[in-house]
Design an enzyme around this catalytic site. Structure first.
Site, PDB file in Angstrom:
ATOM      1  N   ARG A  73      12.321 -22.568 -23.631  1.00 22.67           N
ATOM      2  CA  ARG A  73      10.863 -22.559 -23.520  1.00 22.67           C
ATOM      3  C   ARG A  73      10.390 -22.528 -22.071  1.00 22.67           C
ATOM      4  NH1 ARG A  73       9.423 -27.095 -26.475  1.00 22.67           N
ATOM      5  NH2 ARG A  73       8.999 -28.278 -24.597  1.00 22.67           N
ATOM      6  N   TYR A 105     -14.519 -11.235 -18.193  1.00 25.50           N
ATOM      7  CA  TYR A 105     -13.914 -10.700 -19.409  1.00 25.50           C
ATOM      8  C   TYR A 105     -14.426 -11.495 -20.630  1.00 25.50           C
ATOM      9  CZ  TYR A 105      -9.902  -9.592 -22.487  1.00 25.50           C
ATOM     10  OH  TYR A 105      -9.087  -9.200 -23.516  1.00 25.50           O
ATOM     11  N   LYS A 147      -1.644  -5.084 -18.835  1.00 23.53           N
ATOM     12  CA  LYS A 147      -2.285  -3.888 -18.300  1.00 23.53           C
ATOM     13  C   LYS A 147      -1.309  -3.130 -17.397  1.00 23.53           C
ATOM     14  CE  LYS A 147      -5.517  -5.524 -20.778  1.00 23.53           C
ATOM     15  NZ  LYS A 147      -6.567  -6.425 -20.356  1.00 23.53           N
ATOM     16  N   ASP A 179      -9.434 -13.830 -11.899  1.00 25.85           N
ATOM     17  CA  ASP A 179      -8.766 -12.882 -12.786  1.00 25.85           C
ATOM     18  C   ASP A 179      -8.665 -11.578 -11.996  1.00 25.85           C
ATOM     19  OD1 ASP A 179      -8.204 -10.861 -14.642  1.00 25.85           O
ATOM     20  OD2 ASP A 179      -9.303 -11.861 -16.261  1.00 25.85           O
TER      21      ASP A 179
HETATM   22  C1  LIG Z   1      -7.116  -7.609 -21.078  1.00 23.97           C
HETATM   23  C2  LIG Z   1      -7.676  -8.571 -20.130  1.00 23.97           C
HETATM   24  C3  LIG Z   1      -7.369  -9.931 -20.226  1.00 23.97           C
HETATM   25  C4  LIG Z   1      -6.561 -10.518 -21.370  1.00 23.97           C
HETATM   26  O1  LIG Z   1      -5.265 -10.053 -21.432  1.00 23.97           O
HETATM   27  P1  LIG Z   1      -4.355 -10.106 -22.740  1.00 23.97           P
HETATM   28  O2  LIG Z   1      -3.004  -9.903 -22.185  1.00 23.97           O
HETATM   29  O3  LIG Z   1      -4.847  -9.040 -23.657  1.00 23.97           O
HETATM   30  O4  LIG Z   1      -4.534 -11.482 -23.339  1.00 23.97           O
HETATM   31  C5  LIG Z   1      -7.857 -10.767 -19.255  1.00 23.97           C
HETATM   32  N1  LIG Z   1      -8.631 -10.314 -18.258  1.00 23.97           N
HETATM   33  C6  LIG Z   1      -8.956  -9.030 -18.137  1.00 23.97           C
HETATM   34  C7  LIG Z   1      -9.821  -8.593 -17.014  1.00 23.97           C
HETATM   35  C8  LIG Z   1      -8.499  -8.105 -19.069  1.00 23.97           C
HETATM   36  O5  LIG Z   1      -8.857  -6.828 -18.971  1.00 23.97           O
END
Ligand SMILES: *Cc1c(COP(=O)(O)O)cnc(C)c1O
Length: 396
Positions: free
Chosen positions: A63, A116, A213, A188
């Site tokens: 984990r 987001y 992404k 973020d």
């Molecule tokens: C897609 C996204 C997230 C969340 O990511 P996941 O891996 O789908 O949980 C967070 N912040 C931004 C800016 C995003 O585009």
């Protein structure tokens, strides 16, 4: 104490680092890539060796990560300049863990109004239920954010450029104001990636990515990462451990493979996106393109100052048109898929409604699209969009 993966920081340039960081061929029969090491149980030579040791440093239980995850985390830490990175099961988990790590009942936090959507939902559902007061602020604020900081403010959360509307934030000014009051800044940074933005040099304390992404880059893994300074990484990692959040070795392997080609993919996708965005700017159907990498964008100066490149994700505001006509146009596209996420090799389109969720600022615009430009030939993407505009014009 540094783990065996934390090799001395090198003088490698970013592209070289992306190819070499986190590798250890001498440990794996010369194999270039760190293999997928699946393990729940990890065996030790005796009771003392099992009982002693730091679970965050070296492989002790599945984990907390096997060598595959440690390798990914170390590579990302080197590329982004974090003291330490923690990989978790999704980008949203990375955001949730980071917010939970710093807050408890009666605290106050500041969150950019254009974050987001699921970040905002997490704040509304979970944090507010925990008794944390969440105040949304105008993302256009720089040093003036100082006047929103209270004695119980525990963090400032940024996302630059913001989801859907792509306003840039003055991160160094916000960080300076927050740090003057002893408040950490979380961001973020999914859009800018660890390659185009050096968050810790701009004052960010905790840098979050949806690795789903561009880092993974092939639309096949969900993962999040949290990079932090020496001061904060242990709090974050302990919080992730407390909730049992982890990232699977198979997914870490794919993320590490994606990371190796991050630079050329990003450079090409940025070039493709600029070509498509500039073409869109000339179209009579388009009111404006929301993309900080364009000279005409209000965020251009900040983008140019703070980042070394741009993601291939941007907004397009159309001139007034009916929802029916916009949908008919989008449904006619051949190469832009309809689906969530972005950062993969393929183009995508969504039809978002940011005006519905904001509270600190008002968002007014005509029909808004979000385009993700992939690695296809931009000439094909442009002719696809040109045909869609014909459908738009012909629809009621
Ligand atoms: C897609 C996204 C997230 C969340 O990511 P996941 O891996 O789908 O949980 C967070 N912040 C931004 C800016 C995003 O585009």
């Amino acid at each position: 104490m540094t783990s065996e993966w934390q090799k001395p920081r090198s003088d490698m340039r970013p592209d070289t680092l992306l190819g070499h960081a986190g590798r250890s061929p001498e440990r794996f029969d010369g194999a270039v890539n760190v293999p997928v090491i699946r393990a729940s149980t990890v065996l030790f030579p005796d009771v003392d060796a099992h009982e002693n040791g730091d679970k965050f440093d070296g492989v002790r239980y599945g984990r907390h990560g096997t060598t595959t995850r440690f390798a990914l985390e170390e590579a990302l830490a080197q590329v982004e300049g974090a003291a330490r990175v923690s990989a978790v099961s999704s980008g949203l988990a990375a955001i949730a863990v980071s917010l939970l790590a710093f807050t408890r009942t009666s605290d106050h936090i500041l969150v950019a109004d254009n974050v987001y959507g699921p970040t905002r939902s997490f704040c509304m559902s979970r944090l507010q239920r925990n008794g944390v007061e969440v105040e949304y602020y105008d993302p256009g604020m720089g040093a003036e954010i100082a006047r929103l900081i209270r004695a119980n403010t525990r963090l400032v959360f940024c996302e630059s450029p913001g989801s859907l509307t792509f306003e840039m934030q003055d991160i160094p000014a916000i960080s300076a104001a927050a740090h003057a009051r002893g408040v950490p800044v979380l961001a973020d940074n999914t859009w800018a990636t660890p390659y185009f933005f050096r968050p810790f040099e701009k004052g960010i304390d905790v840098s979050i990515h949806s690795a789903t992404k561009y880092i993974v880059g092939h639309a096949d893994v969900i993962m999040g990462t949290i990079g932090a300074t020496e001061e904060h990484w242990r709090t974050i990692r302990q919080t992730a451990a407390d909730y049992g959040y982890t990232a699977s070795p198979d997914d870490c392997y794919l993320a590490l493979r994606g990371l190796r080609t991050l630079a050329p993919r990003l450079r090409q996708q940025m070039q493709n996106a600029l070509q498509v965005a500039r073409w869109l700017q000339q179209r009579p159907e388009v009111a404006r393109v929301l993309y900080p990498a364009l000279e005409s964008d209000p965020g251009y100066a900040l983008w140019k100052r703070d980042m070394s490149g741009a993601a291939s994700l941007f907004g397009v505001e159309l001139r007034p048109a009916s929802v029916t006509a916009v949908k008919a146009a989008l449904n006619s596209l051949r190469y832009f898929g309809h689906g969530a996420s972005w950062g993969g090799f393929e183009s995508l389109v969504t039809f978002p409604k940011p005006e519905r969720v904001r509270t600190a600022t008002e968002w007014r615009s005509g029909p808004l699209l979000r385009l993700h430009v992939g690695l296809e030939d931009p000439a094909d993407l442009i002719s696809d969009l040109a045909s869609a505009f014909e459908v738009l014009k012909a629809s009621p």
